[in-house]
Scaffold this motif. Structure first.
Motif, PDB file in Angstrom:
ATOM      1  N   SER A 180       0.922  -0.933   0.273  1.00  9.79           N
ATOM      2  CA  SER A 180       0.125   0.246  -0.337  1.00  9.79           C
ATOM      3  C   SER A 180       1.228   1.387   0.091  1.00  9.79           C
ATOM      4  N   GLU A 181       2.325   1.304   0.675  1.00  8.52           N
ATOM      5  CA  GLU A 181       3.210   2.309   0.835  1.00  8.52           C
ATOM      6  C   GLU A 181       3.409   2.620  -0.719  1.00  8.52           C
ATOM      7  N   ALA A 182       4.280   1.535  -1.145  1.00 12.84           N
ATOM      8  CA  ALA A 182       4.831   1.580  -2.644  1.00 12.84           C
ATOM      9  C   ALA A 182       3.438   2.549  -3.651  1.00 12.84           C
ATOM     10  N   LEU A 183       2.364   1.452  -4.019  1.00 12.25           N
ATOM     11  CA  LEU A 183       1.361   2.380  -4.232  1.00 12.25           C
ATOM     12  C   LEU A 183       1.049   3.919  -4.079  1.00 12.25           C
ATOM     13  N   SER A 184       1.278   3.877  -3.073  1.00 13.12           N
ATOM     14  CA  SER A 184       0.761   5.397  -2.105  1.00 13.12           C
ATOM     15  C   SER A 184       1.964   6.667  -3.132  1.00 13.12           C
ATOM     16  N   ALA A 185       2.857   6.185  -2.715  1.00 14.75           N
ATOM     17  CA  ALA A 185       3.852   7.016  -3.307  1.00 14.75           C
ATOM     18  C   ALA A 185       4.385   6.926  -4.687  1.00 14.75           C
ATOM     19  N   HIS A 186       4.146   5.961  -5.371  1.00 14.73           N
ATOM     20  CA  HIS A 186       3.597   5.896  -6.583  1.00 14.73           C
ATOM     21  C   HIS A 186       2.865   6.961  -7.604  1.00 14.73           C
ATOM     22  N   LEU A 187       2.072   6.974  -6.951  1.00 17.69           N
ATOM     23  CA  LEU A 187       0.826   8.192  -7.408  1.00 17.69           C
ATOM     24  C   LEU A 187       1.301   8.675  -7.175  1.00 17.69           C
ATOM     25  N   ASP A 188       1.929   9.026  -5.943  1.00 15.90           N
ATOM     26  CA  ASP A 188       2.405  10.870  -5.888  1.00 15.90           C
ATOM     27  C   ASP A 188       3.351  11.277  -6.192  1.00 15.90           C
ATOM     28  N   THR A 189       4.621  10.264  -7.138  1.00 17.71           N
ATOM     29  CA  THR A 189       4.978  10.562  -8.429  1.00 17.71           C
ATOM     30  C   THR A 189       4.033  10.800  -9.420  1.00 17.71           C
ATOM     31  N   LEU A 190       3.274  10.283  -9.596  1.00 22.01           N
ATOM     32  CA  LEU A 190       2.116  10.473 -11.005  1.00 22.01           C
ATOM     33  C   LEU A 190       1.743  11.341 -10.858  1.00 22.01           C
ATOM     34  N   TYR A 191       0.833  12.191  -9.901  1.00 21.85           N
ATOM     35  CA  TYR A 191      -0.726  13.337  -9.620  1.00 21.85           C
ATOM     36  C   TYR A 191       0.263  13.973  -8.459  1.00 21.85           C
ATOM     37  N   PRO A 192       1.745  14.292  -9.135  1.00 24.28           N
ATOM     38  CA  PRO A 192       2.099  15.597  -7.757  1.00 24.28           C
ATOM     39  C   PRO A 192       0.779  16.432  -7.303  1.00 24.28           C
ATOM     40  N   SER A 193      -0.020  17.320  -7.364  1.00 23.17           N
ATOM     41  CA  SER A 193      -0.657  18.010  -7.541  1.00 23.17           C
ATOM     42  C   SER A 193      -2.084  17.553  -6.950  1.00 23.17           C
ATOM     43  N   THR A 194      -2.036  16.211  -6.229  1.00 20.02           N
ATOM     44  CA  THR A 194      -2.609  15.777  -5.387  1.00 20.02           C
ATOM     45  C   THR A 194      -1.807  14.522  -4.826  1.00 20.02           C
ATOM     46  N   PRO A 195      -0.984  14.928  -3.894  1.00 19.52           N
ATOM     47  CA  PRO A 195      -0.942  14.381  -3.197  1.00 19.52           C
ATOM     48  C   PRO A 195      -1.166  13.699  -1.656  1.00 19.52           C
ATOM     49  N   GLY A 196      -1.049  12.263  -1.313  1.00 17.55           N
ATOM     50  CA  GLY A 196      -1.903  11.349  -0.522  1.00 17.55           C
ATOM     51  C   GLY A 196      -3.192  11.316  -1.057  1.00 17.55           C
ATOM     52  N   LEU A 197      -3.109  10.837  -2.490  1.00 18.36           N
ATOM     53  CA  LEU A 197      -5.031  10.768  -3.076  1.00 18.36           C
ATOM     54  C   LEU A 197      -5.149   8.888  -2.599  1.00 18.36           C
ATOM     55  N   TRP A 198      -4.031   8.353  -2.217  1.00 12.03           N
ATOM     56  CA  TRP A 198      -4.095   6.565  -2.347  1.00 12.03           C
ATOM     57  C   TRP A 198      -5.383   7.021  -0.864  1.00 12.03           C
ATOM     58  N   ARG A 199      -4.637   7.930   0.166  1.00 10.80           N
ATOM     59  CA  ARG A 199      -4.864   7.857   1.177  1.00 10.80           C
ATOM     60  C   ARG A 199      -6.711   8.557   1.636  1.00 10.80           C
ATOM     61  N   THR A 200      -6.446   9.827   0.575  1.00  9.58           N
ATOM     62  CA  THR A 200      -8.017  10.816   0.933  1.00  9.58           C
ATOM     63  C   THR A 200      -8.544  10.287  -0.236  1.00  9.58           C
ATOM     64  N   LEU A 201      -8.431   9.645  -1.118  1.00  8.67           N
ATOM     65  CA  LEU A 201      -9.606   9.337  -2.166  1.00  8.67           C
ATOM     66  C   LEU A 201      -9.551   7.988  -2.749  1.00  8.67           C
ATOM     67  N   ILE A 202      -8.519   7.176  -3.026  1.00 10.49           N
ATOM     68  CA  ILE A 202      -8.747   5.832  -3.363  1.00 10.49           C
ATOM     69  C   ILE A 202      -9.080   4.355  -2.569  1.00 10.49           C
ATOM     70  N   GLN A 203      -8.827   4.759  -1.129  1.00 14.10           N
ATOM     71  CA  GLN A 203      -8.240   3.830  -0.387  1.00 14.10           C
ATOM     72  C   GLN A 203      -9.627   4.056   0.109  1.00 14.10           C
ATOM     73  N   PRO A 204     -10.712   5.640   0.365  1.00 17.61           N
ATOM     74  CA  PRO A 204     -11.975   5.284   1.076  1.00 17.61           C
ATOM     75  C   PRO A 204     -13.231   4.889   0.198  1.00 17.61           C
TER      76      PRO A 204
END
Length: 75
Positions: free
Chosen positions: A17-41
């Motif tokens: 989960s942490e690796a995916l979160s970090a990868h998404l943060d590099t792909l979408y820098p304008s939306t930090p925490g995308l995994w935790r704030t949008l996808i995971q919920p």
């Protein structure tokens, strides 16, 4: 991914989960925490609603338990 592909290992196919979160943060820098704030919920909601929808059909049996798993693909 084909698990029988030459040179492929299970380790190559699974991310933490942490690796995916970090990868998404590099792909979408304008939306930090995308995994935790949008996808995971959203995934939590999908699993919860699915289990609630199936609840009336699940009949308890003595000396047994049910084990449910979800495979979810992000696109």
């Amino acid at each position: 991914m084909n698990k029988r592909a030459e040179g492929s290992t299970t380790r190559d196919m699974m991310w933490t989960s942490e690796a995916l979160s970090a990868h998404l943060d590099t792909l979408y820098p304008s939306t930090p925490g995308l995994w935790r704030t949008l996808i995971q919920p959203a995934l939590h909601d999908v699993v919860t609603m699915t289990l609630r929808a199936a609840e009336p059909e699940v009949r308890p049996r003595r000396a047994t338990f049910e084990l449910y798993g979800f495979d979810i693909m992000l696109d």
